[in-house]
Every structure is written in structure tokens, then in C-alpha cells.
Design a protein around this motif. Sequence first.
Motif, PDB file in Angstrom:
ATOM      1  N   ILE A 191      -4.546   9.788   4.338  1.00  0.00           N
ATOM      2  CA  ILE A 191      -5.825   9.602   4.532  1.00  0.00           C
ATOM      3  C   ILE A 191      -6.209   8.661   3.312  1.00  0.00           C
ATOM      4  O   ILE A 191      -5.998   9.141   1.974  1.00  0.00           O
ATOM      5  N   PRO A 192      -6.717   7.498   3.638  1.00  0.00           N
ATOM      6  CA  PRO A 192      -7.042   6.555   2.474  1.00  0.00           C
ATOM      7  C   PRO A 192      -8.109   7.052   1.733  1.00  0.00           C
ATOM      8  O   PRO A 192      -9.195   7.599   2.354  1.00  0.00           O
ATOM      9  N   CYS A 223      -6.756  -9.412   4.089  1.00  0.00           N
ATOM     10  CA  CYS A 223      -5.494  -8.974   4.342  1.00  0.00           C
ATOM     11  C   CYS A 223      -5.333  -7.586   4.601  1.00  0.00           C
ATOM     12  O   CYS A 223      -4.158  -6.888   5.245  1.00  0.00           O
ATOM     13  N   TYR A 224      -6.221  -6.635   4.369  1.00  0.00           N
ATOM     14  CA  TYR A 224      -6.144  -5.269   4.782  1.00  0.00           C
ATOM     15  C   TYR A 224      -6.894  -4.808   6.074  1.00  0.00           C
ATOM     16  O   TYR A 224      -7.920  -5.419   6.287  1.00  0.00           O
ATOM     17  N   SER A 225      -6.282  -3.860   6.685  1.00  0.00           N
ATOM     18  CA  SER A 225      -6.840  -3.469   8.066  1.00  0.00           C
ATOM     19  C   SER A 225      -6.787  -2.058   8.232  1.00  0.00           C
ATOM     20  O   SER A 225      -5.776  -1.343   7.584  1.00  0.00           O
ATOM     21  N   LEU A 226      -7.540  -1.385   8.980  1.00  0.00           N
ATOM     22  CA  LEU A 226      -7.268   0.063   9.348  1.00  0.00           C
ATOM     23  C   LEU A 226      -6.500   0.226  10.713  1.00  0.00           C
ATOM     24  O   LEU A 226      -6.876  -0.733  11.610  1.00  0.00           O
ATOM     25  N   ASN A 227      -5.376   0.934  10.598  1.00  0.00           N
ATOM     26  CA  ASN A 227      -4.628   0.872  12.030  1.00  0.00           C
ATOM     27  C   ASN A 227      -5.269   2.328  12.637  1.00  0.00           C
ATOM     28  O   ASN A 227      -5.979   3.025  12.348  1.00  0.00           O
ATOM     29  N   GLU A 228      -4.527   2.348  13.760  1.00  0.00           N
ATOM     30  CA  GLU A 228      -4.996   3.380  14.802  1.00  0.00           C
ATOM     31  C   GLU A 228      -4.876   5.037  14.184  1.00  0.00           C
ATOM     32  O   GLU A 228      -5.667   5.621  14.598  1.00  0.00           O
ATOM     33  N   GLY A 253      -5.541   5.611  11.533  1.00  0.00           N
ATOM     34  CA  GLY A 253      -6.568   5.782  10.421  1.00  0.00           C
ATOM     35  C   GLY A 253      -6.116   5.455   9.063  1.00  0.00           C
ATOM     36  O   GLY A 253      -6.798   5.655   7.841  1.00  0.00           O
ATOM     37  N   ARG A 254      -4.938   4.916   8.770  1.00  0.00           N
ATOM     38  CA  ARG A 254      -4.288   4.311   7.591  1.00  0.00           C
ATOM     39  C   ARG A 254      -4.680   2.768   7.267  1.00  0.00           C
ATOM     40  O   ARG A 254      -4.819   2.027   8.185  1.00  0.00           O
ATOM     41  N   VAL A 255      -4.557   2.588   6.055  1.00  0.00           N
ATOM     42  CA  VAL A 255      -4.884   1.139   5.465  1.00  0.00           C
ATOM     43  C   VAL A 255      -3.635   0.446   5.518  1.00  0.00           C
ATOM     44  O   VAL A 255      -2.634   0.828   4.789  1.00  0.00           O
ATOM     45  N   GLU A 256      -3.337  -0.827   6.178  1.00  0.00           N
ATOM     46  CA  GLU A 256      -2.262  -1.647   6.060  1.00  0.00           C
ATOM     47  C   GLU A 256      -2.406  -2.821   5.407  1.00  0.00           C
ATOM     48  O   GLU A 256      -3.818  -3.302   5.349  1.00  0.00           O
ATOM     49  N   ILE A 257      -1.574  -3.279   4.999  1.00  0.00           N
ATOM     50  CA  ILE A 257      -1.754  -4.970   4.413  1.00  0.00           C
ATOM     51  C   ILE A 257      -0.864  -5.808   5.105  1.00  0.00           C
ATOM     52  O   ILE A 257       0.546  -5.589   5.142  1.00  0.00           O
ATOM     53  N   VAL A 258      -1.287  -7.034   5.136  1.00  0.00           N
ATOM     54  CA  VAL A 258      -0.410  -8.272   5.569  1.00  0.00           C
ATOM     55  C   VAL A 258      -1.016  -9.231   4.544  1.00  0.00           C
ATOM     56  O   VAL A 258      -1.804  -9.702   4.788  1.00  0.00           O
ATOM     57  N   ALA A 259       0.109  -9.471   3.587  1.00  0.00           N
ATOM     58  CA  ALA A 259      -0.460 -10.119   2.417  1.00  0.00           C
ATOM     59  C   ALA A 259      -0.162 -11.760   2.459  1.00  0.00           C
ATOM     60  O   ALA A 259      -0.524 -12.496   1.591  1.00  0.00           O
ATOM     61  N   ASP A 260       0.202 -12.137   3.531  1.00  0.00           N
ATOM     62  CA  ASP A 260       0.313 -13.827   3.840  1.00  0.00           C
ATOM     63  C   ASP A 260      -0.760 -14.474   3.480  1.00  0.00           C
ATOM     64  O   ASP A 260      -0.577 -15.658   2.975  1.00  0.00           O
ATOM     65  N   GLY A 261      -1.918 -14.096   3.350  1.00  0.00           N
ATOM     66  CA  GLY A 261      -3.106 -15.142   3.078  1.00  0.00           C
ATOM     67  C   GLY A 261      -3.631 -14.913   1.939  1.00  0.00           C
ATOM     68  O   GLY A 261      -4.592 -15.415   1.450  1.00  0.00           O
ATOM     69  N   VAL A 276       0.727  -1.267  -0.064  1.00  0.00           N
ATOM     70  CA  VAL A 276       0.063  -0.024  -0.022  1.00  0.00           C
ATOM     71  C   VAL A 276       0.957   1.098  -0.024  1.00  0.00           C
ATOM     72  O   VAL A 276       1.877   1.188   0.931  1.00  0.00           O
ATOM     73  N   ARG A 277       0.627   2.235  -0.905  1.00  0.00           N
ATOM     74  CA  ARG A 277       1.438   3.347  -1.158  1.00  0.00           C
ATOM     75  C   ARG A 277       1.304   3.984   0.345  1.00  0.00           C
ATOM     76  O   ARG A 277       0.207   4.180   0.806  1.00  0.00           O
ATOM     77  N   ASP A 278       2.518   4.907   0.673  1.00  0.00           N
ATOM     78  CA  ASP A 278       2.387   5.690   1.865  1.00  0.00           C
ATOM     79  C   ASP A 278       1.201   6.805   1.706  1.00  0.00           C
ATOM     80  O   ASP A 278       0.963   7.321   0.583  1.00  0.00           O
ATOM     81  N   HIS A 279       0.395   6.884   2.783  1.00  0.00           N
ATOM     82  CA  HIS A 279      -0.801   7.762   2.552  1.00  0.00           C
ATOM     83  C   HIS A 279      -1.022   8.505   3.892  1.00  0.00           C
ATOM     84  O   HIS A 279      -0.694   7.722   4.950  1.00  0.00           O
TER      85      HIS A 279
END
Lengths: 97, 436
Positions: free
Chosen positions: A33-34, A49-54, A56-64, A28-31
Amino acid sequence: MSTQGTRIEEKLYQNRYVVDAGKPHIKVRDHDIPSPALKSLVTACPASCYSLNEQGRVEIVADGCMECGTCRVVCAATGEVEWNYPRGGYGVLFKFG
Amino acid sequence: MATIEERFDAIVVGAGPAGNAAAYTMAKAGLKVLQLERGEYPGSKNVQGAILYADALEKIIPDFREDAPLERHVIEQRIWMMDDTSHTGMHYRSEDFNEEKPNRYTIIRAQFDRWFSSKVREAGGIVLCETTVAELVKDTKGHVIGVLTDRHGGPLLADVVVMAEGVNGLVGQRAGLRDELKPQAVALAVKEMHFLPQEVVESRFNLSGDAGVVIEAMGAVSKGMVGTGFLYTNRESISVGIGCIVEDLAKSGVTPYSLLDQFKAHPSIAPLIAGAEVKEYAAHLIPEGGFRSMPAIYGGGWVVTGDAAHLVNSVHREGSNLAMTSGRIAAETIIWLKRRREPCSFDNLAEYRKRLEASFVLKDMRKYQKIPGLLHNNRQLLNLYPRMLSGVAQSWLRVDGKAKRSKETEIFKAVRKQRGLVGLVADGLRLARAWR
Ligand SMILES: Cc1cc2nc3c(=O)[nH]c(=O)nc-3n(C[C@H](O)[C@H](O)[C@H](O)COP(=O)(O)OP(=O)(O)OC[C@H]3O[C@@H](n4cnc5c(N)ncnc54)[C@H](O)[C@@H]3O)c2cc1C
């Protein structure tokens, strides 16, 4: 059955993956505000794979990740997702498909 | 890094049905074929329902029934229109489908693709797995002359590159040969494999021997989105899945896996899969934009086949057969040019398009070109009507002391209230016009 009741982790646990450690194929590109499109991936990604962090940015963990491409298509217009196939032989490995 | 110095008659990108059909056909005709597949084995990245249409494969490998991994031949088709608690069904079952050479089979893609790939090797094709094609190589005039991979140092060269890389199609996209997929033109499908003893599958669906049943479901199961569910019987497993247009899904805030779980929990579906052991959960895109979403399918030194060319007939749930047929026709065109000693130039490869137009592939794609747009703008067709049908059936079937005439009036009133006469007629006309 409630929507919340669905345990995606249990579903993904059935699958086989060869993880290319330290080389995520999606970023996910640095941002700050998503965009609404990027935010929608928190629900639209079939592997969650995507979640909202504290912050308010969107993060990805692509393992699954099942390499479907939905996130790339949804965010094509905003360019917030950088998407590649994993290296040859890595990633999800369907036994049945 | 390995280097391959040879030059090939053709390089095929991808080992799904389109790529395997192309590689097999060319290798069998004596062409020097290199096929590249990013998965650990052919099929390891691929997902399908899956119904195999025999005719398309028969035209490539006439005796495939002898050793292909087939699950069940389909003797019964059910189409279910669903509301939250009911389904209104149209079933067709026939003893005629128990024939010497059945017409449709359920298959398991990872196994099927592996088998098909073994045929490519037997025919003399070179298949390299665990190899992702990174980009196309062009000469100074823009003519495609080969590919670069993530495994080989230098470029791999060929007279023509057959792109059979599936729906995501990054190789062609990044070479500027086609656009990114549009969220309204692709569906995301999620699917699970449910294992049950063979006798249980057979008793639940009234089956014996190798016969099988397939169910296509629409209506409330897609939660107002354009989408469909499916349930197919395999030998000792059941494939259950559901797909929705990506744009709808992203807007809805519904997760694909909860959509699948709710489909599985529907009272018409749940008993069919009760007690099964789930062994896999898969997700894959389906190109559903139809003819109007098709990219250019040939150019100097390249052709595109299958899902990468957006060749899916979503009305009839056909994709693998269009993939195999386009792969075969692309291969036959290349063989034809080779025999005439003509180059795979832009002008010469126009023959591929011409042959595809003459086949059922582009005829069907053209026939249904208005359907994706129709559904996009008229979601009531998939959502209101199944509910309405259920309402009608239920009041008709309940015996409750009301006179039949007043029941009919009631039903008619309820229908008019839900859609209105003008709406009903307009929907009918729109559908008829798009269908023609
Ligand atoms: C859930 C679901 C149900 C379906 N049900 C049916 C059905 O019942 N009947 C039917 O006929 N069709 C069905 N389809 C559609 C059908 O699966 C496709 O139309 C068909 O698989 C297309 O074949 P293909 O060879 O073009 O692409 P694919 O099968 O996707 O094959 C593409 C191959 O290319 C490889 N590849 C991609 N990029 C690269 C690269 N850069 N380098 C190397 N290799 C690469 C991939 O790993 C893959 O093996 C269904 C699809 C889905 C998702």
C-alpha cells in the motif's frame, strides 16, 4: 484551459534525453500500500513519471525524468523512493535550461 | 577506467555558477584545479529564469560583456498581483538602465554555463564532464581528502573539495554533512521556452535594441499555494515559468504542468506568448527555506557554495549571484590559505564563513530569515491580497452612476469582510516584523 487538457507527453517530446537503457536511476521500493506521500507523486512529478497500477501500487517509468529531485524530497520521510543521478552524461540534456 | 594519479590543490564538484566562479578564481590564481560535472556539457542539467546580476560576475570576470552570451539587459520590471481575470501591476521602467554597463541581463543558462566553463579552461582549470561524483573520500580522522566518481577507478585526491553541486546536493548529504531537503523548504519550478521572431518580442513589450522586460507574478496563479510565476524576455524567445513550495504542491493534487498551462492561459499572459513555438520544458528545484535551512558550509577539507548551501534570496529572486559570490569567496579563502602555506582544516576554513558573513550574501540571508516561515503560516498574504487589490481597483475604476463616497464605503466594507480590520493590521505588522 482545463487541468485534464494538459498533455505532458507533448511537453516532454520537446526535450532531449540520453536514456541509460536498463539502468533506471530512480526506483520505487516494493510495497503493498503506497503512503499518501508516494501516491502524491502521481500528480506532483513534473514529468508525470509516476502512475497508479491496477493493484493500487505506485509505479515509475523514469524515461521523461528531468532529475529535479521532487520525488526524493517528498518521500524522504517514508523511504519509498530510491533516487540517484543517472550515470555521468546520461539523462536529460537541456538545450536552454 | 581512467585513473588520474595527480593530486590537486582543489576539486570542484559541479559546473554551475557557484562551481565555475570557484574553479575560475582558483585556476586564475595558479592553483591546480579539477572540476567535475555530471552533464554532457556544463549547463545541460541546469535551469534558471533567468536573470543574471552583472555585479557578481563583474567581480570575477570584469570584461564578461565582451563575449558572454547575454540575451537582453533589463530596463523594465513588472510585479503583477493576479486574480483569475486581472492583474494589478507595479511597473518600473527607466532609460537609466540603458547604460554602458547594464546591471541585469536575461540569459539562457545552458549557453551561459558553457561560456563560463570555457573561461575556466582558459584559466588553466581541468574540466571533466559526463562524470558524476559518487562520494567524498575521508581520511581516518574524517578530514575530506578527495572524491570517488563513476568514471575513475580510484579516488581523486585534493587538499580541499569545493561542493558546488546544486540544490539536490547528494554528495554532501550522503557524506553526512547536511540533511535531506525539507518539502516545505524547497520550491519546484517548471518552465518553458517560447520562441518568437525578435521583432514580435520587441513590439509586444515596447522594446528596441537589446533592452528587455521581466515580469514576476503572484496571486491566484499559484492556486492557494506559496509560489510565484515569471515571464522574461530573451532576444528571440520568452521564458515562462511558475514555482511552488513542494509540500504545498504534493498536498494540492495539482500537477505542475497544469499549473504552468493555466498561468500561460491567464488573460494577462496569453497575448504575450501567443503564436510562439515551444522548444523546451524544464523542471528544477529552488532552495527557498532561507537562512534557517542553511547547512554547515565548511569543515575539514571541504566547503559548500551556492544552492547546495541553500543560498537563495527568494524575496528578491536572487540565486545565481549568491552562488557566484559564495564560489568566489570560497576560492579566495582557499587561495589565501595556500599562500600562507596553511592547511584547509576545519579551523582555517572558518575564514570562508567569516568572509561570507561580511558580504551581502549572509547579510541578506539573515535579513529575510523569517520570510519563509511567515509565508508558510500566512498564505493569505499571497492569495487574498492580490484578489482584494483587484476588487478595489475594479470598483474604483468602473463608472456606474454611484456617488464616489458610497463607492468608497462599499470598497472599505468589502475589504473588511474579506480579512477584518484586526487581520489587516496583524498581517501588516507580521510582514513588517519579518522584513526588518
Ligand atoms: C526556474 C528557476 C528560475 C530561477 N531564476 C533565477 C533568476 O532569475 N536569477 C537568479 O539569480 N537565480 C535564479 N534561480 C536560482 C539559480 O538558478 C540558482 O541559485 C543557481 O543556479 C545556483 O547555482 P549553483 O552553481 O549553486 O547550482 P547549479 O546551477 O544547480 O549547478 C550545480 C551543478 O553541479 C552539477 N552536479 C550536481 N551533482 C553532481 C555530482 N554528484 N557530480 C558532478 N556534478 C554534479 C550539476 O549538473 C550542475 O551543473 C532560478 C532557479 C530556477 C530553478
